[in-house]
Design an enzyme around this catalytic site. Structure first.
Site, PDB file in Angstrom:
ATOM      1  N   GLU A 185      37.072  27.992  50.342  1.00  0.00           N
ATOM      2  CA  GLU A 185      36.011  28.216  49.359  1.00  0.00           C
ATOM      3  C   GLU A 185      35.078  27.010  49.254  1.00  0.00           C
ATOM      4  O   GLU A 185      34.617  26.661  48.165  1.00  0.00           O
ATOM      5  CB  GLU A 185      36.611  28.551  47.976  1.00  0.00           C
ATOM      6  CG  GLU A 185      37.417  29.840  47.964  1.00  0.00           C
ATOM      7  CD  GLU A 185      37.758  30.335  46.554  1.00  0.00           C
ATOM      8  OE1 GLU A 185      37.634  29.564  45.599  1.00  0.00           O
ATOM      9  OE2 GLU A 185      38.146  31.513  46.439  1.00  0.00           O
ATOM     10  N   GLU A 254      40.938  37.110  50.044  1.00  0.00           N
ATOM     11  CA  GLU A 254      41.635  37.110  48.754  1.00  0.00           C
ATOM     12  C   GLU A 254      41.182  38.291  47.914  1.00  0.00           C
ATOM     13  O   GLU A 254      40.085  38.277  47.371  1.00  0.00           O
ATOM     14  CB  GLU A 254      41.384  35.811  47.967  1.00  0.00           C
ATOM     15  CG  GLU A 254      42.003  34.598  48.604  1.00  0.00           C
ATOM     16  CD  GLU A 254      41.883  33.337  47.744  1.00  0.00           C
ATOM     17  OE1 GLU A 254      41.555  33.445  46.551  1.00  0.00           O
ATOM     18  OE2 GLU A 254      42.105  32.247  48.297  1.00  0.00           O
TER      19      GLU A 254
END
Ligand SMILES: *[C@@H]1O[C@H](CO)[C@@H](O)[C@H](O)[C@H]1NC(C)=O
Ligand SMILES: *[C@@H]1O[C@H](CO)[C@@H](O)[C@H](O)[C@H]1NC(C)=O
Ligand SMILES: *[C@@H]1O[C@H](CO)[C@@H](O)[C@H](O)[C@H]1NC(C)=O
Ligand SMILES: *[C@@H]1O[C@H](CO)[C@@H](O)[C@H](O)[C@H]1NC(C)=O
Ligand SMILES: *[C@@H]1O[C@H](CO)[C@@H](O)[C@H](O)[C@H]1NC(C)=O
Ligand SMILES: *[C@@H]1O[C@H](CO)[C@@H](O)[C@H](O)[C@H]1NC(C)=O
Ligand SMILES: *[C@@H]1O[C@H](CO)[C@@H](O)[C@H](O)[C@H]1NC(C)=O
Length: 874
Positions: A185, A254
């Site tokens: 991320e 995710e």
């Protein structure tokens, strides 16, 4: 209604030619704009996240096998740098950190592995996975174009890739690893670093690919990822996501099927219907690889919880709960979904541009066809409130609100995301009241009071307030917490001495005011003492503290206990964040103005005396002088308590109920279970949960007005049959007498399935181990019911085929009821761990009400199969 088609599904089969040390025949992994290409075949893949250190190695096999049984193809995990390299250059690949063993167990189960090395992993894990020593490297700046950081990062990433290669764990070596991740991320924070951020990101990608791992690398949430890595999506919904070139497949790294929890928060849950909807939408709109974050969340044992302020449980509302038990109906509903997606796989992997059909204002279909006979369609109703009847290929379909119907042959509904056919399991944490009948109830502390399970015999020892050994040191001024502790303990004592004149005392008395210890900024928690007396505490993240204190004339010792509750795991500039105090510390309200304590001489002591003596260890050698705690003892702050307890044999997971305690840490047989804190969630906000509409973590919460966490998992493998050592460090005024040891098991199971429910996909088994033959011809929907391992269906509380009313634990008969409902269910289920019952008139011998759609509703009880004497440690 019958199913008029026959499906023969030929999935991957495990070759019998497996060479010793290899789990698969070596295969290459690549990708195109449609999917991952595994050994030359495009695949639609379902992945499930399991973080190895959040379980014990003894739990891994069962977790992997339950994942596989749930239709998972790939196990995903992060790699936890601070667990593997606690001291620079000293590696730990043992116990819960035996990553090689974990990867091999995944391989030997016939599943693939997706390894997210990071090495920044966030993960609500202490310091996001970074070792705390990394902060001390001169000139280091994390996650940017900084040479010291890049050197350390490369060294660790290379270490892991080399280790996997040496152990032959990559796909081309016959191992399970099909994909890797570098960074994590980073796109969220890249702009904080200006142009150096982009340089670092490109360096990281290039460095990773240069390690010669031979499988694809992904970069999640990285829209600018270079062309040779795959940018991927992390969110609650990713159907609208598009990778940055059309040469990359659409990957969801995710899918947040729950959420993490902080002390004092409500506990989030994500409804099964909504996750299934999100996953179905993803595959409907061209998705090809979907990972549940988490499939099993587990436990933040010891001090591994990130933060600040994350609880010890990392249950995450995942399909497998913290204790390793199936969470129903989530697990079962997703299993059905996975089977339906597998049925569509041949069409999904072939057709790169599905036909789009607008079915209504908020209804749409995507139709995938291969050149031959295979056709699969997804019919979505994204209306949050209303169901819709749509016409598709000349047939009418009713779609519940916020749902997707999967038509694996473009005609028959194999699955609808809003129609749950899986069982609901109601778990109990508790003792069995029939202790003499039921061995599980012997989970109790030694010497219980008659008729209860409270220990009588506790020993205690007080933790000294302030400096306790000659390992103390002094410094002029306030030192940053982590610089001193190196995170070897949560606790750091700061003590200074001030002189108070008689004029000050008179001034306070005359004006009826108190002097105040004032701290400009503090995290995560501070306890304030004066002359060893507790004055108050404060918790928060970089908050101002003003604590009125009682001072005496003469010298006063001001003692601050600074405490961390999981180091920051998210955000830019983590190395600069630190902990403890910032700004100035003053004593305000004195006659002659403030006393500035910032430049005072402070004495420091890292950690607690009990921690240093390891008084929680089984071989703690008598250096601690424990005293017996009288039953009427007045509870005192900062005490260590210890006792011993026995547990029964059996498979049910074991939990410690600490809801009677305040705050502290707990150990069993020297294993650090974790931090505990009986902080209640707000009273409001727990209204009924509606699966319809976009999910967020505030939407479906529980525990309002109750402690966020009351039960603490003790893995079975950490227990002996008897004489287990339990040691607690308690920071508040609580006695331990009401602590209890409990077991967790599914006590009640319910299910409710319509006769026109979709076909029995539950019969589907994993393509990697068996040839698939799903025959839907002349099949009827089935109800599947299952107790936990070691338990069997022992009673039927309700069974009705007809028009039963109500829901689990509140079923009642309707006007229509097949009289032999009870005996049919009883015959099929009693005495078994699992059973299935077909739902048709034929099964129940008659049609109890012609022309009416019938339902089978049942409620069953589970009990231990027998008083088992099998070994405790599974
Ligand atoms: C994988 O690809 C490499 C490089 O193209 C090739 O040499 C090797 O034979 C392939 N392995 C398999 C099992 O297909
Ligand atoms: C479909 O058939 C056409 C014509 O036979 C062929 O050119 C094409 O490659 C086929 N597509 C796929 C995905 O098999
Ligand atoms: C603190 O350290 C000093 C010097 O090492 C020692 O003399 C003193 O006794 C220590 N204090 C305590 C309370 O142990
Ligand atoms: C307190 O001392 C610190 C350090 O010497 C100094 O920076 C600060 O200005 C002082 N504060 C006051 C209010 O005098
Ligand atoms: C055992 O005792 C010695 C001396 O009293 C002490 O140094 C040592 O730390 C103790 N061991 C443990 C595990 O507490
Ligand atoms: C799958 O089917 C093939 C061909 O019918 C057979 O050779 C193979 O043994 C089967 N595999 C399994 C795991 O049943
Ligand atoms: C059970 O059902 C009845 C009627 O269907 C309802 O009034 C009652 O509130 C329900 N009780 C629970 C606990 O759900």
């Amino acid at each position: 209604m019958g199913f008029k088609f026959q499906w023969l599904f030929l999935g991957l089969t495990l070759q019998s030619l497996i060479v010793a040390g290899e789990y698969f025949k070596p295969f290459n992994v690549s990708y195109d704009g449609t999917a991952m290409i595994i050994d030359g075949k495009r695949r639609m893949l379902i992945s499930g996240g399991i973080h190895y250190p959040r379980a014990t190695p003894e739990m891994w096999t069962d977790l992997i096998s339950k994942s596989k049984d749930g239709g998972v193809d790939v196990i995903e995990t992060y790699v936890f740098w601070n667990g593997h390299e606690p001291v620079r250059g000293q590696y730990n690949f043992e116990g819960r950190y035996d990553i090689v063993k974990f990867v091999k167990q995944v391989g030997s189960s016939g599943l693939y592995l997706f390894l997210r090395i990071g090495p920044y992993v966030c993960a609500e894990w202490n310091f996001g996975g970074f070792p705390v020593w990394l902060r001390d490297i001169p000139g280091i700046e994390f996650r940017t174009d900084n040479t010291p950081f890049k050197e350390e990062m490369q060294r660790f990433v290379k270490k892991i890739v080399d280790l996997m290669r040496e152990e032959s764990l990559f796909s081309w070596q016959g191992g399970p690893i099909i994909m890797l991740q570098i960074e994590n991320e980073y796109g969220n924070i890249e702009s904080s670093y200006g142009p150096r951020g982009k340089d670092y990101m490109r360096w990281a990608a290039k460095m990773a690919v240069g390690l010669g791992a031979g499988v694809p690398w992904v970069m999640c949430k990285q829209v600018d990822a270079p062309e040779y890595t795959i940018d991927t999506c992390n969110a609650y919904y990713c159907d609208g996501f598009k990778p940055n070139t059309n040469k990359k497949p659409k990957i969801w790294t995710e899918n947040w099927d729950g959420w993490y929890t902080s002390w004092g928060d409500r506990v989030p849950h994500r409804p099964a219907e909504d996750i299934a909807f999100a996953v179905a939408r993803f595959f409907q709109r061209g998705g090809s690889f979907q990972n549940y974050y988490m499939y099993f969340g587990g436990t933040n044992f010891g001090r591994t919880a990130g933060g600040p302020n994350y609880i010890t449980s990392y249950d995450y509302d995942a399909p497998i709960d913290e204790y390793g038990l199936l969470r129903q109906p989530k697990w079962g509903h997703l299993k059905d979904l996975h089977a339906a997606i597998k049925l569509c796989e041949p069409a999904l992997v072939t057709d790169h541009s599905p036909q789009y059909i607008k079915l209504g204002p908020k209804q749409e279909a995507h139709v995938y066809r291969d050149n031959g006979s295979k056709c699969a369609a997804f019919l979505a109703n994204i209306d949050e409130h209303n169901s819709a009847t749509v016409k598709f290929l000349n047939q009418a379909y009713t779609l519940p609100p916020w749902s997707v119907s999967i038509l694996s042959d473009c005609r028959n509904t194999a699955f609808n995301t809003a129609k749950i056919g899986a069982q609901t399991s109601i778990k109990t944490v508790g003792f069995d009241s029939n202790s003499h009948l039921n061995d599980r109830a012997s989970l109790r502390l030694i010497a219980p009071y008659e008729g209860s399970y409270i220990s009588r015999t506790w020993n205690f020892v007080k933790e000294p307030i302030g400096v306790w050994s000659d390992k103390n040191f002094t410094n002029k001024g306030i030192l940053e917490h982590l610089k001193v502790t190196k995170d070897q303990s949560d606790y750091l004592w700061y003590t200074t001495r001030i002189y108070i004149s008689v004029e000050d005392i008179l001034f306070w008395e005359e004006n009826q005011v108190s002097p105040v210890v004032s701290i400009d900024s503090m995290r995560d928690l501070v306890y304030i003492f004066v002359n060893d007396q507790f004055e108050g505490s404060a918790k928060g993240k970089w908050i101002k503290v003003r604590q009125p204190v009682n001072l005496i004339q003469g010298y006063n010792d001001i003692t601050l206990l600074s405490q961390t509750l999981g180091l920051q795991n998210y955000g830019a500039f983590l190395e600069k964040d630190g902990a403890g105090f910032r700004g100035q510390i003053k004593l305000t309200g004195c006659k002659n103005g403030d006393i500035n304590l910032t430049q005072s001489t402070w004495t420091y002591q890292v950690g607690l005396k009990g921690e240093s003596l390891k008084i929680y260890d089984i071989d703690e050698n008598g250096s601690t002088e424990w005293s017996e705690l009288p039953p009427d003892a007045v509870a005192t702050r900062f005490s260590w308590y210890k006792t011993y307890f026995d547990v029964s044999s059996g498979l049910d997971p074991v939990a410690l109920d600490l809801s009677s305690m305040g705050k502290g840490q707990v150990w069993v047989n020297g294993h650090h279970i974790g931090r505990y804190w009986t902080l209640n969630a707000p009273k409001d906000g727990c209204q009924t949960c509606d699966y319809r509409g976009a999910y967020d973590s505030n939407k479906c919460v529980t525990n309002c007005g109750d402690p966020t966490q009351s039960w603490y998992h003790i893995p079975r493998s950490w227990l002996h049959a008897s004489e287990n050592l339990l040691v607690i460090f308690e920071e508040t005024e609580k006695n331990p007498f009401e602590i209890s040891i409990k077991s967790r098991f599914t006590e009640t199971i319910c299910a409710q399935v319509l006769e026109n429910h979709y076909p029995p996909l539950h019969g589907w088994s994993h393509p990697m181990t068996s040839n698939q033959t799903i025959s839907l011809k002349n099949t009827v929907p089935e109800m599947h019911l299952q107790c936990d391992a070691g338990n069997t269906i022992s009673s039927i509380k309700f069974a009705s085929y007809g028009t039963p009313q109500g829901s689990c634990q509140n079923f009642s008969r309707g006007n229509c009821h097949a009289p032999n409902s009870f005996s049919v269910v009883s015959q099929a289920c009693i005495g078994k761990q699992s059973c299935s019952v077909g739902i048709s008139n034929g099964v129940f011998g008659e049609d109890p009400c012609r022309g009416i759609v019938k339902t089978l509703s049942v409620q069953l009880g589970c009990s231990p199969s027998s008083i088992t004497t099998s070994s405790l440690v599974k």
